[in-house]
Design a protein around this motif. Structure first.
Motif, PDB file in Angstrom:
ATOM      1  N   HIS A 123      40.408 -24.973  16.674  1.00  0.00           N
ATOM      2  CA  HIS A 123      41.564 -24.338  17.315  1.00  0.00           C
ATOM      3  C   HIS A 123      42.673 -24.067  16.298  1.00  0.00           C
ATOM      4  O   HIS A 123      43.287 -22.998  16.296  1.00  0.00           O
ATOM      5  N   TYR A 124      42.906 -25.033  15.434  1.00  0.00           N
ATOM      6  CA  TYR A 124      43.942 -24.884  14.403  1.00  0.00           C
ATOM      7  C   TYR A 124      43.605 -23.740  13.449  1.00  0.00           C
ATOM      8  O   TYR A 124      44.458 -22.910  13.119  1.00  0.00           O
ATOM      9  N   ALA A 128      45.578 -20.273  12.841  1.00  0.00           N
ATOM     10  CA  ALA A 128      46.042 -19.931  11.498  1.00  0.00           C
ATOM     11  C   ALA A 128      45.506 -18.572  11.067  1.00  0.00           C
ATOM     12  O   ALA A 128      46.218 -17.783  10.433  1.00  0.00           O
ATOM     13  N   THR A 129      44.247 -18.281  11.424  1.00  0.00           N
ATOM     14  CA  THR A 129      43.661 -16.986  11.073  1.00  0.00           C
ATOM     15  C   THR A 129      44.379 -15.854  11.788  1.00  0.00           C
ATOM     16  O   THR A 129      44.679 -14.811  11.198  1.00  0.00           O
ATOM     17  N   GLU A 130      44.670 -16.042  13.075  1.00  0.00           N
ATOM     18  CA  GLU A 130      45.385 -15.016  13.831  1.00  0.00           C
ATOM     19  C   GLU A 130      46.786 -14.792  13.266  1.00  0.00           C
ATOM     20  O   GLU A 130      47.262 -13.656  13.175  1.00  0.00           O
ATOM     21  N   LYS A 131      47.439 -15.874  12.872  1.00  0.00           N
ATOM     22  CA  LYS A 131      48.776 -15.753  12.298  1.00  0.00           C
ATOM     23  C   LYS A 131      48.735 -14.998  10.975  1.00  0.00           C
ATOM     24  O   LYS A 131      49.582 -14.135  10.697  1.00  0.00           O
ATOM     25  N   THR A 137      48.858  -7.556   8.839  1.00  0.00           N
ATOM     26  CA  THR A 137      49.043  -6.297   9.564  1.00  0.00           C
ATOM     27  C   THR A 137      50.471  -5.801   9.435  1.00  0.00           C
ATOM     28  O   THR A 137      50.712  -4.615   9.171  1.00  0.00           O
ATOM     29  N   LEU A 138      51.425  -6.698   9.634  1.00  0.00           N
ATOM     30  CA  LEU A 138      52.830  -6.304   9.513  1.00  0.00           C
ATOM     31  C   LEU A 138      53.168  -5.899   8.084  1.00  0.00           C
ATOM     32  O   LEU A 138      53.913  -4.933   7.854  1.00  0.00           O
ATOM     33  N   GLU A 139      52.610  -6.624   7.125  1.00  0.00           N
ATOM     34  CA  GLU A 139      52.864  -6.289   5.717  1.00  0.00           C
ATOM     35  C   GLU A 139      52.278  -4.917   5.374  1.00  0.00           C
ATOM     36  O   GLU A 139      52.920  -4.118   4.687  1.00  0.00           O
ATOM     37  N   ASN A 140      51.075  -4.638   5.879  1.00  0.00           N
ATOM     38  CA  ASN A 140      50.463  -3.328   5.635  1.00  0.00           C
ATOM     39  C   ASN A 140      51.260  -2.209   6.299  1.00  0.00           C
ATOM     40  O   ASN A 140      51.390  -1.112   5.751  1.00  0.00           O
TER      41      ASN A 140
END
Length: 365
Positions: A123-124, A128-131, A137-140
């Motif tokens: 779960h952790y 972390a992967t989704e974050k 995505t935001l950086e791109n």
């Protein structure tokens, strides 16, 4: 063996902590803390931790309160609670409130504890992967916006040469009228491309509701006539009629129809809508633009005899909505809607078997 990640066990019984360390240290990166206060200190000083396992009954601070405070220090850590059989009601309430990932009863066999830890670590890692995916995505997206702004800026330098050189060449004495007309066309096309580059910046701000309109009185008649001029050859080849009217009557030479807006935005909006109407019109049909006033607003109605495909009727003004156009992007009507709204107006579409009518309403001059 699961991938190691830091796991913190908090209990007020040192013997329990020693047993946990002996049973799990080969498979997990285990840290222990004697009591809730020590647990908060370890979280702050030795983190980050992927999982925090706490006993429920501890002096000075119960496990629910401890895990709530631990969440403030380490919000990504997955909380697990160890309870006695008599504490099931309290533990289940904590789980239902979303504070606890799992609860286990004491004494907890090592295999059961391992399975719970593996689930918490999975779960952790998923969170972390989704974050990280969101961050990338935001950086791109920011990088894409920066590149587009740089390109818009850099395009203006060669465009300045395209615009200015025809002006210099037309001063020569050895040019005939046709050559001067061709130079004028190059200059006008350069201005048009420059306007489109500037327009892309405006649309970018509109999408973020950051565009500050600077309206003036804009005569739409020459704008529409210029757009009709772009399709003169197409109209001739397809036997199309291009008609500009005011309340159904021809506009006399030198006539005007003035709205309150920005000329470049009005030009782009009408160019997109007229282009769509011409492309959708059947051979031998009529593409008409009728101007008028309704309810204190200027009305511009663009009509043609081609119906809108049913698959895009409900999303006609949405981004990327297109059908039947091999080179269509689905951005023309979307940008037209954005421009109309930026002017304090609106836009609507009606279609049936007899054809399509797109109506734009803008503030009057």
């Amino acid at each position: 063996m699961p991938q190691c990640a830091k796991v913190l066990f908090v209990d007020d019984d040192q013997a329990v902590l020693d047993g946990v360390r002996r049973g799990l240290c080969r498979a997990y990166d285990v840290a222990t803390a004697l009591g809730p206060l020590e647990g908060l200190r370890v979280l702050s000083e030795n983190g980050p931790f992927a999982v925090v396992v706490s006993d429920l009954r501890m002096p000075g601070m119960d496990g629910v309160t401890f895990l709530r405070k631990a969440k403030e220090i380490a919000p990504e850590a997955v909380p697990i609670m160890l309870t006695g059989h008599g504490d099931l009601t309290t533990a289940m309430a904590a789980v239902n409130e979303g504070h606890i990932f799992r609860f286990l009863t004491k004494p907890c066999p090592t295999p059961n504890l391992s399975r719970a830890l593996d689930a918490a670590l999975a779960h952790y890692r998923l969170a972390a992967t989704e974050k990280e995916l969101l961050r990338v995505t935001l950086e791109n997206a920011r990088l894409k916006e920066d590149v587009e702004r740089i390109m818009r800026h850099d395009l203006k330098t060669p465009l300045s040469a395209i615009i200015s050189l025809p002006q210099v060449l037309r001063m020569a004495d050895n040019l005939d009228d046709e050559q001067r007309d061709m130079l004028a066309l190059i200059e006008e096309s350069g201005y048009l491309i420059l306007s489109m580059v500037n327009l892309s910046t405006a649309l970018y701000k509109m999408e973020r509701d950051q565009y500050a309109l600077e309206p003036t009185d804009v005569n739409l008649v020459p704008i529409i006539e210029k757009n009709f001029g772009f399709f003169a050859d197409t109209a001739q080849n397809r036997d199309l009629t291009l008609a500009l009217t005011a309340d159904g009557a021809p506009i006399p030479p030198g006539g005007g129809f003035t709205v309150r807006g920005e000329e470049l935005l009005c030009f782009s909006m009408l160019a997109n809508l007229i282009t769509n109407a011409v492309e959708a019109s059947p051979r031998g049909g009529t593409v008409s633009v009728d101007l008028g006033r309704e309810g204190g607003m200027a009305r511009i109605a663009i009509a043609n005899a081609g119906p809108v495909p049913e698959c895009v009727r409900d999303c006609f003004f949405d981004k990327y909505a297109t059908a039947g156009k091999p080179k269509g992007t689905g951005l023309g009507t979307y940008s037209a809607k954005r421009i109309a709204m930026a002017h304090g107006g609106d836009i609507a579409m009606e279609t049936d078997g007899a054809g399509t009518r797109v109506t734009v309403r803008l503030p009057v001059a």
